[in-house]
Every structure is written in C-alpha cells, then in structure tokens.
Design a protein around this motif. Sequence first.
Motif, mmCIF file in Angstrom:
data_model
loop_
_atom_site.group_PDB
_atom_site.id
_atom_site.type_symbol
_atom_site.label_atom_id
_atom_site.label_comp_id
_atom_site.label_asym_id
_atom_site.label_seq_id
_atom_site.Cartn_x
_atom_site.Cartn_y
_atom_site.Cartn_z
ATOM 1 N N ARG A 103 -34.462 -47.582 24.553
ATOM 2 C CA ARG A 103 -33.043 -47.603 24.929
ATOM 3 C C ARG A 103 -32.841 -48.573 26.090
ATOM 4 N NH1 ARG A 103 -30.397 -44.760 28.899
ATOM 5 N NH2 ARG A 103 -32.128 -43.313 29.147
ATOM 6 N N PRO A 104 -32.193 -49.720 25.850
ATOM 7 C CA PRO A 104 -32.042 -50.705 26.926
ATOM 8 C C PRO A 104 -31.112 -50.205 28.041
ATOM 9 C CG PRO A 104 -31.566 -51.674 24.761
ATOM 10 C CD PRO A 104 -31.645 -50.191 24.576
ATOM 11 N N SER A 105 -31.353 -50.684 29.230
ATOM 12 C CA SER A 105 -30.423 -50.438 30.340
ATOM 13 C C SER A 105 -29.095 -51.112 30.035
ATOM 14 C CB SER A 105 -30.996 -51.020 31.640
ATOM 15 O OG SER A 105 -32.202 -50.381 31.972
ATOM 16 N N VAL A 123 -38.620 -50.907 26.852
ATOM 17 C CA VAL A 123 -37.776 -51.060 28.037
ATOM 18 C C VAL A 123 -38.600 -50.991 29.318
ATOM 19 C CG1 VAL A 123 -35.927 -49.923 29.345
ATOM 20 C CG2 VAL A 123 -35.681 -50.299 26.891
ATOM 21 N N LEU A 180 -34.800 -42.432 20.280
ATOM 22 C CA LEU A 180 -33.901 -42.585 21.426
ATOM 23 C C LEU A 180 -33.728 -41.273 22.182
ATOM 24 C CD1 LEU A 180 -31.325 -45.003 19.827
ATOM 25 C CD2 LEU A 180 -32.837 -45.484 21.764
ATOM 26 N N SER A 204 -35.755 -40.780 25.198
ATOM 27 C CA SER A 204 -35.435 -41.570 26.390
ATOM 28 C C SER A 204 -34.356 -40.939 27.240
ATOM 29 C CB SER A 204 -34.967 -42.978 25.972
ATOM 30 O OG SER A 204 -33.613 -42.961 25.557
ATOM 31 N N ARG A 247 -25.275 -47.731 19.115
ATOM 32 C CA ARG A 247 -26.477 -47.842 19.939
ATOM 33 C C ARG A 247 -27.719 -47.467 19.149
ATOM 34 N NH1 ARG A 247 -25.305 -45.968 26.126
ATOM 35 N NH2 ARG A 247 -27.348 -46.927 26.451
ATOM 36 N N ARG A 291 -34.296 -54.889 20.852
ATOM 37 C CA ARG A 291 -34.142 -55.691 22.056
ATOM 38 C C ARG A 291 -34.140 -54.757 23.250
ATOM 39 N NH1 ARG A 291 -29.759 -60.258 21.887
ATOM 40 N NH2 ARG A 291 -30.651 -60.357 23.966
ATOM 41 N N PHE A 292 -34.950 -55.079 24.214
ATOM 42 C CA PHE A 292 -35.211 -54.125 25.283
ATOM 43 C C PHE A 292 -34.681 -54.574 26.630
ATOM 44 C CE2 PHE A 292 -38.986 -53.436 22.379
ATOM 45 C CZ PHE A 292 -38.388 -52.373 21.731
ATOM 46 N N ASP A 293 -34.130 -55.794 26.715
ATOM 47 C CA ASP A 293 -33.716 -56.246 28.040
ATOM 48 C C ASP A 293 -32.359 -55.627 28.411
ATOM 49 O OD1 ASP A 293 -34.079 -57.477 30.419
ATOM 50 O OD2 ASP A 293 -33.803 -59.520 29.717
ATOM 51 N N VAL A 294 -32.058 -55.679 29.685
ATOM 52 C CA VAL A 294 -30.791 -55.160 30.202
ATOM 53 C C VAL A 294 -29.630 -55.767 29.427
ATOM 54 C CG1 VAL A 294 -29.368 -54.976 32.265
ATOM 55 C CG2 VAL A 294 -31.858 -55.053 32.475
ATOM 56 N N ARG A 295 -28.707 -54.946 29.017
ATOM 57 C CA ARG A 295 -27.501 -55.439 28.342
ATOM 58 C C ARG A 295 -26.377 -55.522 29.344
ATOM 59 N NH1 ARG A 295 -27.285 -52.714 22.598
ATOM 60 N NH2 ARG A 295 -25.201 -52.285 23.348
#
Lengths: 335, 335, 335, 335, 335, 335
Positions: free
Chosen positions: D99-101, D243, E306, E309, E321, E330-334
């Motif tokens: 779950r991305p930030s 993440v 999810l 998390s 989501r 994709r794991f980077d900050v959104r």
Amino acid sequence: MSNRILCFGELLLRLASPGRELLLQSPRLDVHIGGAEANVAIALAHFGHAVGMIGSVADNSLGRAAIAELRRQGVDARAVTVRPGRMGLYFLETGALQRPSEVLYDRADSAFARTPAAAYDWPVLLRGAQLLHLSGVTPALGQACADTAIAAARAARALGLQVVFDGNFRAKLWQAWQSDAASILRELLACADTLFADHRDISVVLGREFAGAEADRAAAAAAFDTFPHVRNIVSTRRLQHSVDRHDLAAQWFTRRGEIQLPAQRLDGIVDRIGGGDAFAAGVLHGLQHGWDDEQSLRFGLAAACLKHSLPGDFLALDEARVRSLMDEARFDVRR
Amino acid sequence: MSNRILCFGELLLRLASPGRELLLQSPRLDVHIGGAEANVAIALAHFGHAVGMIGSVADNSLGRAAIAELRRQGVDARAVTVRPGRMGLYFLETGALQRPSEVLYDRADSAFARTPAAAYDWPVLLRGAQLLHLSGVTPALGQACADTAIAAARAARALGLQVVFDGNFRAKLWQAWQSDAASILRELLACADTLFADHRDISVVLGREFAGAEADRAAAAAAFDTFPHVRNIVSTRRLQHSVDRHDLAAQWFTRRGEIQLPAQRLDGIVDRIGGGDAFAAGVLHGLQHGWDDEQSLRFGLAAACLKHSLPGDFLALDEARVRSLMDEARFDVRR
Amino acid sequence: MSNRILCFGELLLRLASPGRELLLQSPRLDVHIGGAEANVAIALAHFGHAVGMIGSVADNSLGRAAIAELRRQGVDARAVTVRPGRMGLYFLETGALQRPSEVLYDRADSAFARTPAAAYDWPVLLRGAQLLHLSGVTPALGQACADTAIAAARAARALGLQVVFDGNFRAKLWQAWQSDAASILRELLACADTLFADHRDISVVLGREFAGAEADRAAAAAAFDTFPHVRNIVSTRRLQHSVDRHDLAAQWFTRRGEIQLPAQRLDGIVDRIGGGDAFAAGVLHGLQHGWDDEQSLRFGLAAACLKHSLPGDFLALDEARVRSLMDEARFDVRR
Amino acid sequence: MSNRILCFGELLLRLASPGRELLLQSPRLDVHIGGAEANVAIALAHFGHAVGMIGSVADNSLGRAAIAELRRQGVDARAVTVRPGRMGLYFLETGALQRPSEVLYDRADSAFARTPAAAYDWPVLLRGAQLLHLSGVTPALGQACADTAIAAARAARALGLQVVFDGNFRAKLWQAWQSDAASILRELLACADTLFADHRDISVVLGREFAGAEADRAAAAAAFDTFPHVRNIVSTRRLQHSVDRHDLAAQWFTRRGEIQLPAQRLDGIVDRIGGGDAFAAGVLHGLQHGWDDEQSLRFGLAAACLKHSLPGDFLALDEARVRSLMDEARFDVRR
Amino acid sequence: MSNRILCFGELLLRLASPGRELLLQSPRLDVHIGGAEANVAIALAHFGHAVGMIGSVADNSLGRAAIAELRRQGVDARAVTVRPGRMGLYFLETGALQRPSEVLYDRADSAFARTPAAAYDWPVLLRGAQLLHLSGVTPALGQACADTAIAAARAARALGLQVVFDGNFRAKLWQAWQSDAASILRELLACADTLFADHRDISVVLGREFAGAEADRAAAAAAFDTFPHVRNIVSTRRLQHSVDRHDLAAQWFTRRGEIQLPAQRLDGIVDRIGGGDAFAAGVLHGLQHGWDDEQSLRFGLAAACLKHSLPGDFLALDEARVRSLMDEARFDVRR
Amino acid sequence: MSNRILCFGELLLRLASPGRELLLQSPRLDVHIGGAEANVAIALAHFGHAVGMIGSVADNSLGRAAIAELRRQGVDARAVTVRPGRMGLYFLETGALQRPSEVLYDRADSAFARTPAAAYDWPVLLRGAQLLHLSGVTPALGQACADTAIAAARAARALGLQVVFDGNFRAKLWQAWQSDAASILRELLACADTLFADHRDISVVLGREFAGAEADRAAAAAAFDTFPHVRNIVSTRRLQHSVDRHDLAAQWFTRRGEIQLPAQRLDGIVDRIGGGDAFAAGVLHGLQHGWDDEQSLRFGLAAACLKHSLPGDFLALDEARVRSLMDEARFDVRR
C-alpha cells in the motif's frame, strides 16, 4: 544586531509525569526545557527583544536539544557552550487540589555546575549589551557557579550594564555544599539595580527576619539601606487557596515609594512553574521600553498570570497577547 | 423514513493543539469534525430525530472522513456531495484562565465555499421535511454561499417548512469579501420562523445599536417589527469570569412575552466550542415535540451546559441524559 | 512477617475513556486496576502496613496483570488465586461540570463471582492477622460471594480479628439476582467492629428510612442497638456543587459520642473514584496505630481529599504526604 | 558570519496519520515541518554549515512555528518573512507492504505561492553567499514563484554563486495552472552548475524521452549539451520491492565521466519522505568541503539511507554519524 | 435503495495493547470494532456496494459505539438491534518475530450470543437482498446462534439469495458448549453457493482428514460431492516465515476446474487480523460484478494483502486502491 | 520460601524517545526499568523461579518506582535498599536500518554506585540461596562496586552457591575511573561456575587477543585453563545485517566439548536491549531444572529471540511461551 539583554544561568530538562499522575504512575515522561534565567530570556524574546543566553550544557544530545529549544524560542544561544558532563534534570509531579506539586532535582554535578569561573570571558560576553539578568539559583549550585555569578555581576556593573537579580532562594541547593549563602548573595546584590525579591529572599541576605503585614515593605527598606545601587525591588504576592487556585498580586518598591496591584484570581491553574520568571520578564519589558513603573508592573503581573495558563516552564506569548489582558479582560474565543 | 429536520452548512475539520498547549507547542493535533449547522444536526440526531445534512465537502480522504463522522453520529449524509477543492479547516488553541482560546480559520476557497447555488436543487432536497436550519456562517462565506442560503430559505418557506436561522455573526468572514452582510441577512430573516440571535446579531441586520440592560428585549422587538414571520427569538446570555468559568443563562422572546432562565454556573469548562449549537438543538428538540416554550428553553440551556463538559464541537448525548440534568441536578458517579 | 491486615474482595480492571471524553469517542481506553477492597489494601500498604489481599482473578493475562499491580503497590497477593473464568471489568466515562461520570459494569460471571465459598479456607487465610476488611460490594455479586463473605466475617470474629465492613451499597448489583440484601448484610454487620456506613447503607440493612438533618446520627444509633459488636460507625458527608466541585466532611459515631469534622473544599477534582476507600484506609491507619478517634478521622479525611487529586482508583501516597496536609495546608511547589 | 549556503523555497506543515493508519482513521495528526529546500538547509546545518533559508510563511502561529523549527534545527531564518495568506499544508498517510503512501497537498494559494517576485531583493539576499539551492517544486507553484525562481537563479549566477538545482518534478503542481514547465525549467537549468536529476526530470525539460538501461547516461549527455554551465548531474536510483523495502543506489555524471555506487538495501523503512533532499545535502556537503566526487557521492548516499530511518522530512544527524556509516557499517547498540 | 448484500454476525470490540507490547504492559488499550462478518460488510461497503448488517449488540454505550462505527464505514446498521446483555470483547496482543499474536476472547454470554432465534424475522430481514454472508464463528457461539444461522441460511436459499459461507472454524468456541459442530455446519453448507474454506474447515464438516499436497483439492472435491448447491470453494494459502513475514497465495475450486494464484510476499505485516475477511469481500466484489473467477480471485488476494498493511480488523480502501495493486505494483509515494 | 536465585546489580531507568525518533525529537520519553542483572532476575521470575534482587536505589520516587516494578514482575525486592543519592538513568534512541541505536548513560554517582561494600552483609543476604548471578557491569561502576562484587562472589562460593558471571564488558564505564579491569574481573571469574562470555570478554580478562573463526573456542579453552571452577562458557553469536535484522546463534563450551546451535533469523527487531540477559536467564532456567546442556541452550536461544520481539529491557513471558517456540515454530494468531 548585538543582544541588548543577556541572561546567565543553567538550562534544565524538565521530565514530568503526564496530567496529574504521580511520577512513573504510567511509564511516560513529558519533556520541557527550562531554567529560571532561560525562562526570562525566552519570554523577553517573545516580547520582541534581542536576547542572548550565556551558560553551558552537556556535550550530548540532551544538551544540544536544550540549545535548540532556546533557538526555536528566538533566543541567541551562541554563548551557550557544550562541555563534558551531564545535563541538569528535574522531575516534576504536578499536583492538584490539596496535593502540592513535587520537584525532584537531579542536577548535581551538571556540566554547567562544573564549569569553572575562568571559562567565561565576561568583557567579551557582555560587549554591546544593556542589561544582565541573573538569579539566586546559579550561585546556589556550588563555589564555581557562585564565583562566576559574582564575576558576571561585577563585570556588568563595571561596564555600565543594568544588573537585574532575581532572588529565587532554594534552600536545598545551598545546603548541598558548605556554602555561606548570605555573603555570596550580598556580593551579588551589591551590584544590582533591580531586584526581584520579597521579604524571605531579603531576610536570607541580611540575616534578619521580617514579619507581619509590613514584612515586604520593611525588607525592601532594609535592602535599600544596605545596597546603594538597588533602585527597584519588585515581587508578586501569592495567596494559595489550593494547588490550582491562587490569587496573585504584585508590588514594586522604590526609594521614593511603592505601587501595589490588586490580586488576580487564578482558578484552574494549568502549570505554575515559571510564573515568577514570566513576571520578571514582563517587568523588564516595561523597564526596557521606558514605561512608567505601574505600567511595567501591570504588564509583569499579566505575564505572570498568563504563564499559569500554559504548559511548560516559560511564557511564549507576544506582547500583544499580554497587553490584551491588561487592556480589557475578554475571555471568549477569538475567531 | 424521510428526514424531518434538515441542516444546511459547511463541515469543517478542527485541528487542535492537545490540552491547553499553544498551537504546535508539541508536534501533534487532535482532530474533530464540526461546523455550526452540523453540530445542530448531530445533537438532534442524538435526541432521536431523523436529521439530514445538506452541503458539500472536498473530494478527498478528509472530506470523506467528515461525511463518515456525520454518519457515525446518526445523521443522514446522503445530501452531502463530494466536490473538487479543499476541505475547510480551523486550527484551535484552547485557552485557560485569562488566556482566551484562539481560532485560526483556514477555510477560504473550500469545496463548500466554491459550490455554486445552482448545484443545489432545493425542491428535491427539502422534499418531505418539516424544518430547515441555517446559520449566519454560511452566507458569510461568499456570494455563492449567500445566494444558496437565500435560495434555500425561500424554497423552504415556499414549501411550508419551518425555517430556523441562527445568527452566528462572524465579522472576519464577512470582511474577507465585498459583502453587504445586512442586506443578505435581511433576506434570510425575512423567511425565518425561529431566530437564534441576541442584540448584537440583530444590530448587524438592522443597522442600529441596542445598548444597556434592555438591549436584547429592544432588539427582539425591533426584529419582530421588521420580520413578520419571526415568532421566536431565542438566545443564551453568557457572563465570563475567566476562560474556563462562565455563567450561562437563556431567554426566549415571542410577540406575546418572554421567558428568562437564571444562569447556570460553568466552572471548569472542558470545551466551549459549539455551546450555542447545542443550545439551538435543545430548543428545537422541544419545539419539534410541541413542548411549551419554557420546557424547550430549559432543555436547550441544559444541552448548552452539557456541551461545555465534552471535548469536540457537538453534543453527543441522548435526551435522557439532558433531561436528567433538567429534572434534578445529581452530580455523583452513576453506577 | 505475617500480614496484619487482610482485605477480601474482587479486583477489577477499569477501562476509561481519556480525559473527559465519552466512552469510545476516540478509540482508546486507559486502564487502571481497582476494586473497593483492593483500594483499601493498597492505600494501607503505602501507609506502611503489612497488607494481604484475598480473592481470585481470571486465569489469563488480565488477571495476572491485576495481581502484578497489587504487588507493585506493595500488597501481598499470594492469597489471590487464578481461576477459570473472565476478569471483572468496568468501563468509566469521567464527567465534568453538570455531566456525571458513568460507570458501566461488565463484571457479571467473573472468575471471582464464580468462586465457590468452599474454595476459601478461612482459618488458614486469616492466620496471624489482626484485621479483616470487607465491603458490601462482595456479597452483592451473587450467592457464592455472599456465602463467602459471611463465612469470612464469622471466621474472623471467631479468631479474634477486628472486622471492618464498608457498606458500599450498589443497588444494581443486588438487583441482578434474587437476593435478600438486608438479611445477608445483617449477618455481616453482626460480626463487624467498625462500620463505614451512612444512613443510606444502614437503612438498607434495617429496612427503615432515616431522614432529615439527624439521619446519620439516628441511623448510627439504630445500628448500635441492633449490632452489639459495632463500636465505630464512620462516614464522609459529601455536598456536590458540580461534578468536579465537592465539599467533603467526615463524621465518627461511637456508643459514647461523635466527632464531626468540617468540610474540605475540593475544587477541580481529578478523579473521584475510590475516595471512600482512601477514607476507610486512612481511618484504619489511625486505628491500627492507636491514634485517638479525631486524629484517625482527620487522617482519613485528608486521605480521601488527596485521592480526588490522583488519577486511578487508589491512593498511592505515603503517610508523610497525608500528614503534611493534616498538619498545615501548604499548596506551593515542593522543591 | 555570513551564510555561505542559501536555500530558497516553501516551508510546509506535514500533517500525518499516526503509525500506518489511514488519514483520520483515528482522530489525531502528527506534525512535522518540511519542504524540499528546507530539508536540504536543515541537513546542511546539522553537517556544520552556515545555512540561510529564504522564503515566506503565513503571518500566523503556524507560519511562526515553521520559522521556529528552522531555527531549532540551526538554520538562519531571518530571510523568511511572514506575509498575509495561509500556510501550505500536506497531509500524509504512510503506507506499508503493497500500500503506497499518499500525499494530499493542500498548499494552493499559500502565503509563499502568493508572494510576488518583486518582494525579493536578490542582490541583498545573496550577499556574501557561495551557493544557492533551488528545486523544481518552487517554479511549479505558479507564475509568481516561477518568476522568482528564475530571478534568483540569474542573480546568483551573476554574482558568482554556485547554483544547485534539484529537479523534483511534480506533475500535479504544474498541471494546476496554465504553465509551460519545460521553458521555465530550461531557464533555471541554464543557470545551474550542479543538477540533481535523472532521466525523467531531464526529459521534461528537453521534451524528449530517454529509455532503457542507458536512459540516465543519455539524458545527462543531452543535458550537458544543452546547458553549458552544468558540471554535475547527480541522482539516486531506487528499486522498490515493496513500500518498506527498497534498494538505493547513486550515480554522478560529469562531462569527463561518471561514478556508479552499488545499491544499499533499505529493509524496514521508517519514513521515505525527504530521502532525495538528504541525498542532495550530503553531496553538497562533500562539494563544499572539496572532497572528491566519489567521497561526496558516498556521503550523499549514506545520508539518504539514514534519512529513511528517521521520522519526519529531514535528516538531523551530524557529519560524524553519517561518516560512521560510510566508514564501517556497524549496527549494534552504541553505548 | 434496498441492500443487495447482507452480512449476519456478531460485532466485537477489539481491545489491543499498543504497538508490540504485551497486554497491560503499559496501561492503555487501543480499540477497534470488528467481527468476521462485519469486516466483510465494511470492506464491501468501501468497494461501493449497498451492504446491510444483521445482528444485535449490548444496549449500552459500547454497543451503540459499535453500531456507530458500522455507519461510519458505510454499512446500513438498521438491522442491528440493541438488546440486554454485555458486549462481546476480545483482547489482542500483537506479536512480532517468533512471538505469535494472542487473542483472548471475552465474548461469552454476549447480547448477541443470547439473542434467541425467534428474535429474527428472516423473510423481512432478507427482503430485496441478493446475497447473504455468514461465517462459522456465529454457530459456534451457542445453540441459539446455531439455530439462527441455520434459519437464516435456509430462508435465504428459499428466497433465492446467494448464500456465502466462510468456514472460520474456531475450536475453542465450539468446545465451550456441548456442541456437534459437524452436524450444524453440514446444515449450513447444504444451503451455501460459495464457500470460503480450506481442507481443515471441510475436514471438520465431513469428519475425515485430508493431507498432503493435494489436501485442499481433495477436500474441495469431497465438499462438491456432499453439498450439491456449492459452486465455488475459495481460500488463501498462507506460508508463515515469522509472525511478520508471510507468503499469501489463493486458490479457487469449482466443479469444472481450479485457479491457483502465486504467492505475494508480505514482509513487515502491520496487522494480520481480518486478512481472510478482506479476501472474502474482495472475491465477492468480483462475483457481484460478474467478473470472471480469476479476476475476482486476484482482486480478493490483493484485498487480503492490503489488509495486512492496515491497523484494525477491516479493509477500508475503495476499489481503485485495490485495483491499482492488481494492475501494476507501484510502491512509491503517490503525490 | 527462601529465594533460590539471587541477582546482584543496579536498577536503571531507561528514558527512550518514542518509536524510532531521535532523542527529544518530540517532547516525550517512554520509561522502562532495567539493568542487566535485574533483567535476568525478572525473566527467571516469569519462568517460575523464586528470585531475589540485591542492590540499592535512590531514596526518592524514582527509586521506589524501580523497586515497585521488580515486585510487579514477581521478583523479591526486599534486599534492594533505598539510599541517598540519585537514580541511575540511561537515555535510549532506538535506531533503524543502518542507524544504530544510541545509549546515553547518565548513571555516574548513583545511589548504587556510591553504596560502600560494607553496606552488604553477604552471609545474611545469601542465606538459603542456590545461585548468585552477577555481571561485568557492576564492577565497572567504581571501586566500591568492584569491591562489593568480589566480596559477593567470594561469599557465594564459600557458602556453596553456584556463581554465574555475565561478562557484559562496557569499556566506557571502566575508562571513567582509574581501574584495572583485568585484575578485578579475574577475581570474579576465579569464583565463577558458569560464564556468559565470548572471546572479547575473555580477552579483556586474560589480556590476550583471540582472532579468527576459532576465537571463541580458543578463548574458552584459555579460560578453562585459567579459572579452575568454571564449568560452562556460554554465549550467543550475532550477525547483524542491519539494525533491525540479525541472525542469532548460540554456543556452549564445557571442558568436555561444545554445542553449537544454528542461527535464528530476527527480521524486524522490536527492541534489542536485554537480549543477552534473556539468553542468560533461559540457560539458567534449564540448568536449574537439570535439563541437559543442549536443551538449556535451546531454551536460552529461544528466550533471547523472543526478547527481541518485546519493548523494554526484559523478557516477561512464562516458560510455556518460550517452549512453544522451541518445540514448533508456529507464527499464526493464537485464539
């Protein structure tokens, strides 16, 4: 710009139990930075003055955090050095109702207390300043600190600075070493222009008791007789109905007369620590601005009252918020 | 079941410093959902009414959290839409003693404020309802909101709903745009049956001052003269001894007479925000049940007092807990 | 050293909403360990006595945590057994202003309540002790507990211990089963030397009402008539101005006379739970030391007042801190 | 001493849900101060540099708190002015596992974004400095900010300062107004000596894609061709397994060659925000000290890794703690 | 709109020690609302379905808070009644490394468990719905609950609803009363269309063991033989390397074939409770939308991942989501 | 019952920043009670042994809280006296990733460190015991502590107790005074039966280095040669991939042979402090029960692993929870 006001003293970490709990009743401590002279410095910085702190802290992350907090509050901390040793601590258990708050000092042998007098170069440190503030806590910490405080006061007087001394008599600290509190304090008061002190502080210095309704007045008169430079003797008078409910009044003695302000009711005190320091800062704020004594005293009393509404050791409110209490007491939400 | 009571207004997030700390004194904010009209809606839902909220929030997780809180509190939020834009915020620093609480609004340009009047289909929204509640906060948010509020009030009156208007005059909001508060408010009051307002609210609308001990009475009379539909003018009267100690009374003016309730002492206030909204909800609860005016007023005052004992913006107590205060004031632990 | 004082009763977990919030207003509960008799035991341990607790808890981590807390507070918990079943809980919502605190009991069917009378071997448990303390909460929990309490009281009297009984009448608990509270309580009072009770407790036992200003005195007289062993009947009198502001007085009836202490003002109460238990512990402390009745009563009242300043169910202050309130009421920070 | 390094950009308040909760899952937000350029300034101050921040904040307690935090962290904040308007905020929900930030910007129309270019007197602000740091976030905030950034970069180059530009491309911010990101960024890169950018940043500026394993190398070559002043193009390369588990490598392109550092494993990331800013600060630290490129890059990568272990937006560790990671990776408790 | 999906089961309060502490290691509990079927209902509501919950809670503030949380999460809670009795609780101690999490049930004798089968009018409750979800937790709570569950399942099948049954076998609950789990569960499975179960659940029902690599396949075949209505048998497969590191795969058996999804790595699990419920909700989401089985299973597995998390018992993320994890990881900050 | 196991050493207060924050990053400290020997005592008490602690603490509320915590954890603390002086503290900043945890000792001049050797009457203190546990921390605190430790070890050996010594070499403590660590430690090892030490500890004592893969084996051999009473030399071997990811193995040398246990992976360590103490307690548990060496070592390693999953300095799990890890590694929630 050079700092016009300098405060010299120890920075402490306050470690307090949360809310009204006993110490370690639950496994958490809330941390505040304080110290009598730092509290004055911070309040004055919030009132808009250029203020510098002089002292030393432990050369570790606690000491650096204390310096950082000074900076955060707007005080110039470049004259606070880091030195070997430990950080002075105090543990606080905040009381309620009929249960008094308890302060447990753990400040012996701190980096500050161990700093020798020779470590301070007063002519350099005081350069360009107008006022030096010290308190009775510092000389109580040991011979080195007493020597340093006297050296500072003398240098300040020699250089033409105003010297302000806040009594802050703490018997336990003096008793912890073979000290002659009276003679040390006399040397400090001999340099002072403005004194924050009531009859108890003065009786320690002069070695005589003042009792009854006239005690503060008589003590002030005796101090004026003994210490030729002293021009102002200022103090609060506190009547305590319970731990969280006080009446706080203020008085100002000069060689010409006196001002007595009626008491403000403090009902539901949030944090009483540092009330006297906020008062001193408020009075000094007026003095620095050349306000008349009554205005300065009223500002000081308002500052002292407001400190009781704030968690922590110092008052972090600007002049406008203190003045609004002086001018008209409005208590509703400000939107 | 259709909702019998509808409230129209903005939902806000309150971001408050913990305890009595200054804003950001420590790095944490406590969040509550509020808004004058939502507070009324929530209290009425806890009193057992079918209540619906009308409005809009930001199309993001903050807006959806505000809607979710409405649902949690028992309000039908299906007529609260999500729209592009930001969520209205306010930062709160809770005062103590002589230090007033400070509200820092950060609500400009919110999704609600930017919602055009045309976005609301009032005949559909009001279908089946008995009462519409609005407040003076909404038209103060800008022309679109002012237009919407007037459209809502007119539609409600046309459809035979009771129209309730709570003054809630906020000078800063009106000043933020080129607004003619008086003329906008006059259009709203022209539709109202019940008015929560004191002489200050009425003086804004009528453009004249009311002073002295009779100010509220005189203002009510003038309002009755000007606004033919108004039947009830109700308000609290608040005497503030300090930030945490108030006396709270209440009054009700009709064209036939008035009721004055003696003050309740509030000593050790927990949270003063939303006191007026809880009062309005309490009075409306009585009105909806057909209680006589004095009973309704007493319930409203009890609700207002109890709000001061609760953290957050609204009163989340059922009728029984409010009545028990009306019926007999028992303060010991209920086991 | 054998324990001179024994307390018999249930240990409970208090699960409380933080601050003055409603239950589950925010998703957190603060936990304290309590129970009327355990509160007495803990306070007496802090006063310096060798105290043992008798009872049982659930055989899980909650029960073991309750025992551990007893030990932490200095009580000998070896006679608290772990048994199958659940732990007794109560949820607490702390009130403010005119909103009373609410206790929601969730203690039915606890391991303690299900412990049969035969599980306790009283002659062994009481060996070497001087005093047994019980309260009216225990027999209210069901037939097994009532039987056990009576057995305990009789064994104690037979073995020459002082028997102390604290009324603690809880109507809801008695109503939850087909109980004859009066006859059960009469058997307990028949064994008691010292009774913590006011006219409401006594009227339950004797089945007659006592009203008016003399109610407590008349009830005490009736109790002395009925229960030949009773020598002391002691209680507080509480006048509640609001949830957080009480006046607390105390009285002591003997067969020879009475003592009435004037009320102490409690303004800004932190936690009222356990005030009566702290009072009982204070009085017993004096009795154990052979102080005269007035001294004991004054110590008890001081203990009760101080409990109101502390979060949690019990008083964890040593004798010196209670005495300092008796001797001179000083409220300033102690450094 | 004059500040040798200046950073220009917006200060933001981060409002984050606690732990790994969703936003407003529980009613609390943790506050940190940040902003890409401020993060660089703070890290450099902790590394021992004299650093000044240039910018503006809202004229309220939030803005003043942001300035105070800069001071606390050792940055000279005298060139951060307070101006009418609101404070830029961002809400953060920290992710975990897959779950991305999520960052929710609420910074539109901030006091900083509304500050006109004319409000900054660059020759005065830059006086005595050696290096100016800007990032691509600032020009993305609107025309005024873009104009200001270009003016700052040009003035710095004209005055002989090093100009450092960090790409920080944020598509959403650029899309919020009718902007031509490429042409604005080209003007900034035309002034830059050192560029923190990878092929994605460069492709935005040059309007062409770079793909495949050689993308960064090809993009750097193209940037060197286009922007004659650029001497260094530095970036991290991040491979994200989940993440909270990344591999972080770093590369440095010059006109003469390149350095590639192997990846460090980051397993159990505490807070990923500000990793790139810590990297930039680390590289600049080496450059300022005249270290060779590889040493500087290794220090930058170590700083970036360590940032991931710290809550908040910036790295607050001194040079020694970063070096100890470069020199030998020892992970046991340091006593 | 009528609710298309109905879930029947008990609402529980989870009381958890903070972080990774032991229960009551520090005196605080974090509260979440959960329950296997409620978790499914809430996740489905977040995916956009009209979902209703059927059940009962204690007639006190805890029960009402549980209902309020359901509403907050978007579930229609009008068919959850309040009834005399206590609220079902469970205490949770979250493990780490090699220390497993511990659940301490305190749900015996809850209001839900004591609700007689006759209290539910199934034809009315099921009116207009398409799908009924039940789980094996409910019949395990006692005869009344078992009777109710069977009545619900039969009524649903008779009315043409899809019946979904999640095994959730809890040996301790069944053992607490003289129950014949197998025969009760057989009656439920006889009504079911879709079964969330693996070989362990099925072996309880059929009274035979399935072992080895083919156990799930063989068990599914046996279940298809025995229960003619069952069309889908779906489950996760979990490989646990440590308490916080699992591999999670999923499988779907039909009478025509099977789908096996490869495992996802979960490294640094935040909260494992409710993973199976999120999985079930995800699969049902696909089924309700008519997705093919593999898409539904992939969505279910993504939902399950999810959930790990997120703190708390249920998944509160919308479809988008979850889909974004299915479509590309994709794991980077959104931002 | 007399205590069969005695531990002698200092109690410390750990003051830790929350989560993974830097010290005083936010203004709060979490408090745990610890100390190498107390950690062993507490773990053994949880394993079911009668354990007594010997030592001294400050005569204030902090010291009394430390004693109370010992009691809470089931250790007999009657031989821990309160004495003038301060409480030993340590501040902890918990690391993550590549940032090591930092311990800042503030224990100089503590009440324990100042307790003269003559204050302990060893024949009385050791009466009835079977085993005395000491560690290398105590003699490092100063001459008085070193003298006391030697006196204790000699008395224990003379009285026939087993003597267990844990190396725990802390260079900084030894360096703080003019100490000859080697000669002091030799006197202690001369009394020991069981030694928790690896080659680094032994090299300090013997004044020679042991290097390479055989270092521990060679060091053990040398220690067996030098100290005739030593029968067991036991230690963990720790491979640290990052701050939160270790591999932990264990080994046991006797004069007859050795046991090597393969490493356990610790991935996502919660709290590494006290891992060695839990290991020692686990090994001693087996020894006390007469298990064979391998069983004892396996129990010790399991205890050490589990400690890493728990916040705080000690392991508070009973034997069954440790055994369940030895017997079969099951990681799912236990319901």
